[in-house]
Enzyme design. Structure first.
Site, PDB file in Angstrom:
ATOM      1  N   LYS A 150      -7.651  -0.049  -9.007  1.00 31.60           N
ATOM      2  CA  LYS A 150      -7.317   0.394  -7.527  1.00 31.60           C
ATOM      3  C   LYS A 150      -7.863  -0.343  -6.551  1.00 31.60           C
ATOM      4  O   LYS A 150      -9.195  -0.377  -6.260  1.00 31.60           O
ATOM      5  CB  LYS A 150      -7.693   1.901  -7.217  1.00 31.60           C
TER       6      LYS A 150
ATOM      7  N   SER B   6       2.473   2.984  -0.266  1.00 33.66           N
ATOM      8  CA  SER B   6       3.327   3.182   1.003  1.00 33.66           C
ATOM      9  C   SER B   6       3.708   1.894   1.873  1.00 33.66           C
ATOM     10  O   SER B   6       4.843   1.695   2.406  1.00 33.66           O
ATOM     11  CB  SER B   6       2.351   4.126   1.970  1.00 33.66           C
TER      12      SER B   6
ATOM     13  N   TYR C  90       8.055   5.314  -3.998  1.00 28.01           N
ATOM     14  CA  TYR C  90       8.796   6.133  -3.075  1.00 28.01           C
ATOM     15  C   TYR C  90      10.232   6.042  -3.022  1.00 28.01           C
ATOM     16  O   TYR C  90      11.091   6.659  -2.463  1.00 28.01           O
ATOM     17  CB  TYR C  90       8.362   6.014  -1.626  1.00 28.01           C
TER      18      TYR C  90
ATOM     19  N   ARG D  96     -12.881   1.959   2.551  1.00 27.52           N
ATOM     20  CA  ARG D  96     -12.842   2.371   1.349  1.00 27.52           C
ATOM     21  C   ARG D  96     -13.641   1.052   0.280  1.00 27.52           C
ATOM     22  O   ARG D  96     -13.599   1.358  -0.949  1.00 27.52           O
ATOM     23  CB  ARG D  96     -11.750   2.732   0.664  1.00 27.52           C
TER      24      ARG D  96
ATOM     25  N   ARG E 111      -1.993   6.961   4.460  1.00 29.60           N
ATOM     26  CA  ARG E 111      -3.180   7.641   5.079  1.00 29.60           C
ATOM     27  C   ARG E 111      -2.665   8.486   6.469  1.00 29.60           C
ATOM     28  O   ARG E 111      -3.254   9.500   6.423  1.00 29.60           O
ATOM     29  CB  ARG E 111      -4.488   6.868   5.589  1.00 29.60           C
TER      30      ARG E 111
ATOM     31  N   CYS F 276      -9.813  12.880  -0.983  1.00 33.80           N
ATOM     32  CA  CYS F 276      -9.771  12.314   0.391  1.00 33.80           C
ATOM     33  C   CYS F 276      -9.049  13.129   1.586  1.00 33.80           C
ATOM     34  O   CYS F 276      -9.221  13.229   2.523  1.00 33.80           O
ATOM     35  CB  CYS F 276      -9.294  10.804   0.596  1.00 33.80           C
TER      36      CYS F 276
ATOM     37  N   LYS G 125      -2.765  -0.388  -8.917  1.00 29.74           N
ATOM     38  CA  LYS G 125      -2.239  -0.114  -7.555  1.00 29.74           C
ATOM     39  C   LYS G 125      -3.273  -0.883  -6.548  1.00 29.74           C
ATOM     40  O   LYS G 125      -4.301  -1.465  -6.513  1.00 29.74           O
ATOM     41  CB  LYS G 125      -2.909   1.161  -7.240  1.00 29.74           C
TER      42      LYS G 125
HETATM   43  C1  PBG Z   1      -6.570   7.841  -2.269  1.00 32.85           C
HETATM   44  C2  PBG Z   1      -5.124   7.446  -2.478  1.00 32.85           C
HETATM   45  C3  PBG Z   1      -4.748   6.231  -1.887  1.00 32.85           C
HETATM   46  C4  PBG Z   1      -3.298   6.337  -2.207  1.00 32.85           C
HETATM   47  C5  PBG Z   1      -2.987   7.338  -2.699  1.00 32.85           C
HETATM   48  N1  PBG Z   1      -4.187   8.149  -3.016  1.00 32.85           N
HETATM   49  C6  PBG Z   1      -5.246   5.205  -1.112  1.00 32.85           C
HETATM   50  C7  PBG Z   1      -6.240   5.205  -0.205  1.00 32.85           C
HETATM   51  O1  PBG Z   1      -6.006   6.174   0.877  1.00 32.85           O
HETATM   52  O2  PBG Z   1      -7.241   4.464  -0.027  1.00 32.85           O
HETATM   53  C8  PBG Z   1      -2.440   5.373  -1.488  1.00 32.85           C
HETATM   54  C9  PBG Z   1      -1.037   5.222  -2.019  1.00 32.85           C
HETATM   55  C10 PBG Z   1       0.070   4.660  -1.089  1.00 32.85           C
HETATM   56  O3  PBG Z   1      -0.243   3.835  -0.156  1.00 32.85           O
HETATM   57  O4  PBG Z   1       1.175   5.141  -1.185  1.00 32.85           O
HETATM   58  N2  PBG Z   1      -6.970   8.849  -3.011  1.00 32.85           N
END
Ligand code: PBG
Length: 325
Positions: free
Chosen positions: A195, A274, A313, A217, A205, A122, A248
């Site tokens: 996930k 995040s 984090y 997604r 993002r 991504c 996740k």
């Molecule tokens: C996608 C990816 C995502 C996260 C890490 N790798 C999710 C996404 O954009 O759908 C999210 C991690 C976070 O929110 O801390 N490869």
């Protein structure tokens, strides 16, 4: 027997008794710090929605890794933001790609740190989806070939663990076979097997520059109204050669972690994502909650649910605050 002879408060009377009967603890080895590395940066760029988190430049990433190592952080997971995105995701498997260089440099400079590389497209594709797109659809099987190239390339750079996070069907098998064929049969795969399509990912993002330019997604990440589907995802990924499983997000998904832990004997971890970070940071900045205490509580809830490790984090802060054993 019952009240007044039975009194559960007896064991809550003082700190010594309370600590004697503690069943769960947060250990420093449990924590994995995510790190973003921006290829075209010469100094760190603050991530507005995640106060305290940065996109690091190459040199400052190494300084940060060194600081983490001295604090006792035992693992990091790297996310690369390439200078150039394209339609093929070429920078993800480029020999001199930003993650390849960062992995090699951290491994050299910080021998105590376990380096995990996130495997996804991504950040590298112009449209920001986790797979190749044709006619508005994600091309599952074409994506697998690219993911395998990325995995072999990161393993070649010295990554200790590979963590595919794309959610394509069959990716673990294709990656595992490619690793086997290229002499990396000992490299463990931490599969983002479970996930969910979550609104908790929004700040990431921004941090990774991977907002999808169209759609969302939900054709590849899981629907959060399902729980038994998580067990199928775990089962297939283990059969395909995954070594560890990741759930996740973490905060609203303790039931999922718990069920996986009950039904499978593989190691299970979770990713405190995040949005979980931003939410608590925002409230803490207003002094509406006590950040340190709440972070201990949320992370302990993940341990209680069954997670053996947590991508967080707060890994660095938790060690600074000395709230992990
Ligand atoms: C996608 C990816 C995502 C996260 C890490 N790798 C999710 C996404 O954009 O759908 C999210 C991690 C976070 O929110 O801390 N490869």
């Amino acid at each position: 027997m019952k009240y007044p002879l039975v009194r559960l408060r007896r064991l809550r009377e003082n700190p010594k008794l309370r600590s004697l009967i503690e069943e769960h603890a947060l250990l420093s080895k449990d924590l994995i710090q995510p790190l973003f590395i921006g290829e075209n940066l010469s100094s760190p760029a603050a991530i507005a929605s995640m106060p305290g988190q940065f996109q690091w430049s190459f040199n400052t990433l190494l300084e940060e890794a060194k600081a983490l190592e001295s604090l006792g952080v035992s693992s990091v997971i790297l996310f690369g933001i390439p200078a150039k995105k394209d339609t093929r995701g070429r920078q993800a498997f480029a020999k001199k790609g930003i993650v390849q260089r960062a992995v090699a440099a951290i491994k050299k400079k910080c021998p105590k740190i376990l380096v995990i590389a996130d495997v996804c497209l991504c950040e590298y594709l112009e449209h920001g989806h986790c797979g190749h797109v044709r006619d508005g659809r994600i091309q599952n099987d074409a994506t697998l070939k690219t993911l395998a190239k990325i995995a072999v390339s990161y393993a070649g750079a010295g990554a200790d663990v590979l963590a595919p996070s794309d959610m394509m069907d069959g990716r673990i098998l294709v990656i595992r076979r490619a690793l086997q064929a290229n002499g990396f049969e000992h490299t463990p795969i931490l599969s983002h097997a479970v996930k969910y399509a979550s609104s908790f990912y929004a700040p990431f993002r921004e941090a990774a520059g991977s907002v999808p330019s169209f759609g969302d997604r939900s054709s590849y990440q899981m629907n959060f109204s399902q729980s038994r589907e998580a067990l199928r995802e775990v089962q297939t990924d283990l059969e395909e050669g995954a070594d560890m499983i990741l759930v996740k997000p973490a905060l609203a998904y303790g039931d999922i972690i718990y069920q996986i832990k009950e039904k499978f004997s593989c190691p299970v971890g979770c990713y405190s994502v995040s949005g979980e970070y931003s939410m608590i940071k925002a409230a803490a900045r207003q002094k509406w909650i006590d950040e340190k205490k709440l972070v201990y509580e949320t992370h302990l809830s993940m341990k209680r649910a069954g997670a053996s490790f947590i991508i967080s984090y707060w890994a660095k802060d938790i060690l600074k605050w000395k709230i992990a054993k």
